[in-house]
Scaffold this motif. Structure first.
Motif, PDB file in Angstrom:
ATOM      1  N   GLU A 195       0.844  -1.176   0.000  1.00  0.00           N
ATOM      2  CA  GLU A 195       0.000   0.000   0.000  1.00  0.00           C
ATOM      3  C   GLU A 195       0.888   1.237   0.000  1.00  0.00           C
ATOM      4  O   GLU A 195       1.871   1.304   0.726  1.00  0.00           O
ATOM      5  CB  GLU A 195      -0.956  -0.038   1.180  1.00  0.00           C
ATOM      6  N   ASP A 196       0.558   2.180  -0.825  1.00  0.00           N
ATOM      7  CA  ASP A 196       1.321   3.415  -0.905  1.00  0.00           C
ATOM      8  C   ASP A 196       0.944   4.331   0.244  1.00  0.00           C
ATOM      9  O   ASP A 196      -0.226   4.451   0.602  1.00  0.00           O
ATOM     10  CB  ASP A 196       1.041   4.132  -2.225  1.00  0.00           C
ATOM     11  N   LEU A 197       1.947   4.980   0.804  1.00  0.00           N
ATOM     12  CA  LEU A 197       1.704   5.911   1.893  1.00  0.00           C
ATOM     13  C   LEU A 197       2.776   6.986   1.856  1.00  0.00           C
ATOM     14  O   LEU A 197       3.965   6.687   1.824  1.00  0.00           O
ATOM     15  CB  LEU A 197       1.741   5.182   3.239  1.00  0.00           C
ATOM     16  N   ALA A 198       2.347   8.233   1.828  1.00  0.00           N
ATOM     17  CA  ALA A 198       3.268   9.370   1.897  1.00  0.00           C
ATOM     18  C   ALA A 198       3.043  10.050   3.240  1.00  0.00           C
ATOM     19  O   ALA A 198       1.929  10.410   3.588  1.00  0.00           O
ATOM     20  CB  ALA A 198       3.006  10.346   0.755  1.00  0.00           C
ATOM     21  N   VAL A 199       4.118  10.205   4.000  1.00  0.00           N
ATOM     22  CA  VAL A 199       4.043  10.783   5.338  1.00  0.00           C
ATOM     23  C   VAL A 199       5.022  11.942   5.414  1.00  0.00           C
ATOM     24  O   VAL A 199       6.169  11.819   4.995  1.00  0.00           O
ATOM     25  CB  VAL A 199       4.390   9.724   6.414  1.00  0.00           C
ATOM     26  N   THR A 200       4.553  13.060   5.956  1.00  0.00           N
ATOM     27  CA  THR A 200       5.430  14.205   6.177  1.00  0.00           C
ATOM     28  C   THR A 200       5.483  14.473   7.673  1.00  0.00           C
ATOM     29  O   THR A 200       4.440  14.577   8.327  1.00  0.00           O
ATOM     30  CB  THR A 200       4.907  15.452   5.438  1.00  0.00           C
ATOM     31  N   LEU A 201       6.704  14.540   8.200  1.00  0.00           N
ATOM     32  CA  LEU A 201       6.923  14.706   9.635  1.00  0.00           C
ATOM     33  C   LEU A 201       7.715  15.972   9.915  1.00  0.00           C
ATOM     34  O   LEU A 201       8.575  16.359   9.125  1.00  0.00           O
ATOM     35  CB  LEU A 201       7.716  13.519  10.195  1.00  0.00           C
ATOM     36  N   ARG A 223       6.049  15.524  14.911  1.00  0.00           N
ATOM     37  CA  ARG A 223       4.619  15.707  14.663  1.00  0.00           C
ATOM     38  C   ARG A 223       4.291  15.338  13.234  1.00  0.00           C
ATOM     39  O   ARG A 223       5.066  15.582  12.316  1.00  0.00           O
ATOM     40  CB  ARG A 223       4.209  17.162  14.909  1.00  0.00           C
ATOM     41  N   LEU A 224       3.122  14.776  13.062  1.00  0.00           N
ATOM     42  CA  LEU A 224       2.648  14.429  11.728  1.00  0.00           C
ATOM     43  C   LEU A 224       2.135  15.688  11.047  1.00  0.00           C
ATOM     44  O   LEU A 224       1.299  16.401  11.594  1.00  0.00           O
ATOM     45  CB  LEU A 224       1.526  13.388  11.834  1.00  0.00           C
ATOM     46  N   VAL A 225       2.664  15.973   9.877  1.00  0.00           N
ATOM     47  CA  VAL A 225       2.278  17.164   9.121  1.00  0.00           C
ATOM     48  C   VAL A 225       1.430  16.784   7.917  1.00  0.00           C
ATOM     49  O   VAL A 225       0.490  17.483   7.559  1.00  0.00           O
ATOM     50  CB  VAL A 225       3.542  17.948   8.669  1.00  0.00           C
ATOM     51  N   GLY A 226       1.756  15.657   7.290  1.00  0.00           N
ATOM     52  CA  GLY A 226       1.015  15.199   6.122  1.00  0.00           C
ATOM     53  C   GLY A 226       0.874  13.695   6.118  1.00  0.00           C
ATOM     54  O   GLY A 226       1.769  12.974   6.564  1.00  0.00           O
ATOM     55  N   TYR A 227      -0.269  13.224   5.625  1.00  0.00           N
ATOM     56  CA  TYR A 227      -0.562  11.782   5.588  1.00  0.00           C
ATOM     57  C   TYR A 227      -1.469  11.543   4.391  1.00  0.00           C
ATOM     58  O   TYR A 227      -2.577  12.066   4.331  1.00  0.00           O
ATOM     59  CB  TYR A 227      -1.271  11.385   6.887  1.00  0.00           C
ATOM     60  N   ASP A 228      -0.967  10.775   3.416  1.00  0.00           N
ATOM     61  CA  ASP A 228      -1.765  10.557   2.212  1.00  0.00           C
ATOM     62  C   ASP A 228      -1.466   9.191   1.642  1.00  0.00           C
ATOM     63  O   ASP A 228      -0.332   8.730   1.669  1.00  0.00           O
ATOM     64  CB  ASP A 228      -1.449  11.637   1.167  1.00  0.00           C
ATOM     65  N   ARG A 229      -2.480   8.548   1.121  1.00  0.00           N
ATOM     66  CA  ARG A 229      -2.332   7.230   0.506  1.00  0.00           C
ATOM     67  C   ARG A 229      -1.768   7.310  -0.906  1.00  0.00           C
ATOM     68  O   ARG A 229      -1.491   6.298  -1.519  1.00  0.00           O
ATOM     69  CB  ARG A 229      -3.680   6.504   0.469  1.00  0.00           C
ATOM     70  N   LYS A 230      -1.597   8.501  -1.429  1.00  0.00           N
ATOM     71  CA  LYS A 230      -0.996   8.677  -2.747  1.00  0.00           C
ATOM     72  C   LYS A 230       0.418   9.211  -2.563  1.00  0.00           C
ATOM     73  O   LYS A 230       0.623  10.194  -1.858  1.00  0.00           O
ATOM     74  CB  LYS A 230      -1.812   9.651  -3.603  1.00  0.00           C
ATOM     75  N   VAL A 231       1.389   8.567  -3.184  1.00  0.00           N
ATOM     76  CA  VAL A 231       2.782   8.999  -3.041  1.00  0.00           C
ATOM     77  C   VAL A 231       2.978  10.398  -3.606  1.00  0.00           C
ATOM     78  O   VAL A 231       3.748  11.194  -3.083  1.00  0.00           O
ATOM     79  CB  VAL A 231       3.739   7.982  -3.700  1.00  0.00           C
ATOM     80  N   SER A 232       2.258  10.748  -4.661  1.00  0.00           N
ATOM     81  CA  SER A 232       2.378  12.081  -5.251  1.00  0.00           C
ATOM     82  C   SER A 232       1.380  13.028  -4.582  1.00  0.00           C
ATOM     83  O   SER A 232       0.533  13.619  -5.230  1.00  0.00           O
ATOM     84  CB  SER A 232       2.137  12.019  -6.756  1.00  0.00           C
ATOM     85  N   ARG A 254       7.721  25.812  10.604  1.00  0.00           N
ATOM     86  CA  ARG A 254       8.502  24.592  10.812  1.00  0.00           C
ATOM     87  C   ARG A 254       9.898  24.794  10.241  1.00  0.00           C
ATOM     88  O   ARG A 254      10.062  25.219   9.109  1.00  0.00           O
ATOM     89  CB  ARG A 254       7.829  23.402  10.153  1.00  0.00           C
ATOM     90  N   SER A 255      10.890  24.433  11.043  1.00  0.00           N
ATOM     91  CA  SER A 255      12.274  24.653  10.597  1.00  0.00           C
ATOM     92  C   SER A 255      12.775  23.509   9.714  1.00  0.00           C
ATOM     93  O   SER A 255      13.606  23.722   8.845  1.00  0.00           O
ATOM     94  CB  SER A 255      13.194  24.823  11.802  1.00  0.00           C
ATOM     95  N   ALA A 256      12.292  22.294   9.955  1.00  0.00           N
ATOM     96  CA  ALA A 256      12.750  21.157   9.144  1.00  0.00           C
ATOM     97  C   ALA A 256      11.646  20.114   9.073  1.00  0.00           C
ATOM     98  O   ALA A 256      11.063  19.738  10.088  1.00  0.00           O
ATOM     99  CB  ALA A 256      14.003  20.548   9.759  1.00  0.00           C
ATOM    100  N   ILE A 257      11.380  19.662   7.859  1.00  0.00           N
ATOM    101  CA  ILE A 257      10.403  18.597   7.682  1.00  0.00           C
ATOM    102  C   ILE A 257      11.054  17.431   6.951  1.00  0.00           C
ATOM    103  O   ILE A 257      12.107  17.578   6.318  1.00  0.00           O
ATOM    104  CB  ILE A 257       9.141  19.061   6.913  1.00  0.00           C
ATOM    105  N   GLU A 258      10.414  16.298   7.054  1.00  0.00           N
ATOM    106  CA  GLU A 258      10.910  15.079   6.423  1.00  0.00           C
ATOM    107  C   GLU A 258       9.737  14.434   5.695  1.00  0.00           C
ATOM    108  O   GLU A 258       8.700  14.164   6.302  1.00  0.00           O
ATOM    109  CB  GLU A 258      11.454  14.164   7.517  1.00  0.00           C
ATOM    110  N   HIS A 259       9.887  14.214   4.403  1.00  0.00           N
ATOM    111  CA  HIS A 259       8.836  13.580   3.603  1.00  0.00           C
ATOM    112  C   HIS A 259       9.263  12.140   3.340  1.00  0.00           C
ATOM    113  O   HIS A 259      10.319  11.906   2.762  1.00  0.00           O
ATOM    114  CB  HIS A 259       8.619  14.341   2.304  1.00  0.00           C
ATOM    115  N   ARG A 260       8.453  11.167   3.783  1.00  0.00           N
ATOM    116  CA  ARG A 260       8.831   9.762   3.668  1.00  0.00           C
ATOM    117  C   ARG A 260       7.749   8.997   2.910  1.00  0.00           C
ATOM    118  O   ARG A 260       6.564   9.207   3.115  1.00  0.00           O
ATOM    119  CB  ARG A 260       8.984   9.141   5.066  1.00  0.00           C
ATOM    120  N   TYR A 261       8.191   8.131   2.058  1.00  0.00           N
ATOM    121  CA  TYR A 261       7.272   7.257   1.339  1.00  0.00           C
ATOM    122  C   TYR A 261       7.688   5.795   1.493  1.00  0.00           C
ATOM    123  O   TYR A 261       7.224   4.924   0.775  1.00  0.00           O
ATOM    124  CB  TYR A 261       7.175   7.639  -0.140  1.00  0.00           C
ATOM    125  N   ASN A 262       8.558   5.530   2.469  1.00  0.00           N
ATOM    126  CA  ASN A 262       9.035   4.173   2.713  1.00  0.00           C
ATOM    127  C   ASN A 262       8.538   3.620   4.043  1.00  0.00           C
ATOM    128  O   ASN A 262       9.135   2.718   4.605  1.00  0.00           O
ATOM    129  CB  ASN A 262      10.564   4.141   2.685  1.00  0.00           C
TER     130      ASN A 262
END
Length: 178
Positions: free
Chosen positions: A1-7, A13-22, A33-41
């Protein structure tokens, strides 16, 4: 299942959560926010630790039929104010939710292939009694007294339970794998 998460890297803290990688992230969620991390793994193991107020959110907002709906509601912040979602990413541990037969099969193979070590069949214990499972080459596990015919071939990823008799008295070659 595809999942894109932004922390948020500073407080997880969870900033973004989406079932579409794009996925697209609203600009307002990035402000301050000073630094975010976008993860799709990552994989959502569906383990949620919630405050008691979360139950009230479900009863007050009939639009929320699942935790995913609630997560989107909190992140968009339109109807739900002052609620935050924090995350913890497992790096060496193993956690997964089994919700269907294919996931059960995948987790069973992970266990047999020792990806869940030390939670493997030969180290499982039952009420402080040492496991009676013997581990053999090619991820073959034999529990207790097992009878195998000479023509029997256990190939790989096999767990044979206590008092099993395989290929005995049928006169045919028996082969078990996965």
């Amino acid at each position: 299942e595809d999942l894109a998460v932004t922390l948020d890297k500073t407080d997880r803290r969870l900033v973004g959560y989406d079932r579409k990688v794009s996925s697209k992230l609203p600009m307002k969620s990035l402000i301050g926010r000073s630094a975010i991390e976008h993860r799709y793994n990552l994989l959502d193991c569906h383990l949620y630790l919630c405050s008691p107020e979360v139950l009230g959110l479900f009863s007050d907002n009939f639009d929320y039929q699942s935790m995913e709906d609630l997560i989107h509601g909190v992140l968009q912040g339109d109807e739900i104010q002052d609620h935050k979602i924090h995350t913890h990413v497992l790096s060496k541990e193993y956690a997964v939710r089994v919700s269907n037969l294919s996931m059960y099969s995948a987790v069973s193979n992970d266990i047999l292939n020792r990806w869940t070590f030390p939670l493997v069949p030969d180290l499982f214990t039952d009420n402080a009694v040492r496991s009676n499972v013997k581990y053999k080459r090619n991820h073959i596990y034999l529990e207790g007294k097992v009878t195998l015919s000479r023509t029997c071939e256990l190939v790989k990823n096999v767990l044979v339970g206590e008092s099993s008799r395989i290929g005995v008295d049928n006169g045919k070659a028996t082969r078990i794998s996965n």
